[in-house]
Design an enzyme around this catalytic site. Structure first.
Site, PDB file in Angstrom:
ATOM      1  N   SER A 281       0.781  -0.944  -0.056  1.00 11.03           N
ATOM      2  CA  SER A 281      -0.333   0.307   0.403  1.00 11.03           C
ATOM      3  C   SER A 281       0.840   1.596  -0.318  1.00 11.03           C
ATOM      4  O   SER A 281       2.215   1.549   0.244  1.00 11.03           O
ATOM      5  CB  SER A 281      -1.054   0.405   1.196  1.00 11.03           C
ATOM      6  N   THR A 282       0.347   2.606  -0.184  1.00  8.56           N
ATOM      7  CA  THR A 282       1.248   3.784  -0.125  1.00  8.56           C
ATOM      8  C   THR A 282       1.669   4.313   0.847  1.00  8.56           C
ATOM      9  O   THR A 282       3.104   4.602   1.643  1.00  8.56           O
ATOM     10  CB  THR A 282       0.259   4.271  -0.923  1.00  8.56           C
TER      11      THR A 282
END
Length: 202
Positions: free
Chosen positions: A12-13
């Site tokens: 995920s970012t």
């Protein structure tokens, strides 16, 4: 054609664990140039690199992932991707965190294939249940905090006294909203928001 080994990493970012996955891939023998990685936000599951990898994957190739949940975000998606890779593409899958999920040595062994499929179903189900439990615990924690009076998000900035004179000038057209915001040292959107809140209360 030569059989190839590819790796896939999904993070995920907000998550910075790609190094751990990358090291595991390289230790297993996957060349860095054959590793595909997607960085996604929680809401975005459009995986361009994974799709690119699938297009390249052919029969006899091997796809390596660190854990089973890299293939999908829920039980049905993991099952579907497993089917596409092993049945449609006729490629192999190796899940580094679960040695039983290695189809390379089990292609002609019905019992081995059955065990791998069974383990896959259990693990993908557990992965989904754990994600749902995490979401539920987060929601319960937020609800409990709100019940105790805990406020989330930024506190509202109080409207300074200087705003009202500038607002009058803004309403008269002698100053722009941007210029007024600069004088107050706030964002243009903040000045407009303050103006709207006063209009509502009139």
């Amino acid at each position: 054609m030569q059989e190839m080994m590819y790796g896939y990493i999904r993070v995920s970012t907000k998550d910075q664990h790609e190094d751990r996955q990358m090291i595991a891939m390289q230790e297993f023998g996957v060349s860095e140039k054959h590793i595909y990685m997607d960085k996604l936000s929680g809401k975005d599951f459009d995986r361009p690199q994974y799709k690119r990898l699938l297009r390249r994957l052919k029969g006899g190739d091997t796809l390596v992932v660190k854990s089973i949940d890299r293939l999908g975000r829920d039980y049905s998606e993991i099952q579907n991707q497993w089917r596409i890779i092993t049945k449609e593409k006729k490629a192999n899958i190796v899940v580094l965190d679960m040695p039983l999920l290695d189809t390379r040595q089990k292609g002609r062994d019905l019992t081995g294939t059955f065990i791998a499929d069974l383990v896959l179903q259990i693990l993908s189900y557990v992965a989904q249940v754990e994600r749902e439990n995490i979401k539920q615990r987060q929601a319960e924690g937020i609800a409990a905090a709100k019940a105790k009076g805990v406020r989330f998000g930024r506190e509202k900035m109080p409207i300074p006294e200087e705003f009202y004179a500038l607002r009058t000038r803004y309403r008269e057209g002698s100053i722009t909203a941007r210029a007024a915001a600069r004088e107050l040292g706030v964002a243009h959107s903040t000045f407009l928001k303050w103006n709207q809140s006063i209009m509502k209360n009139l």
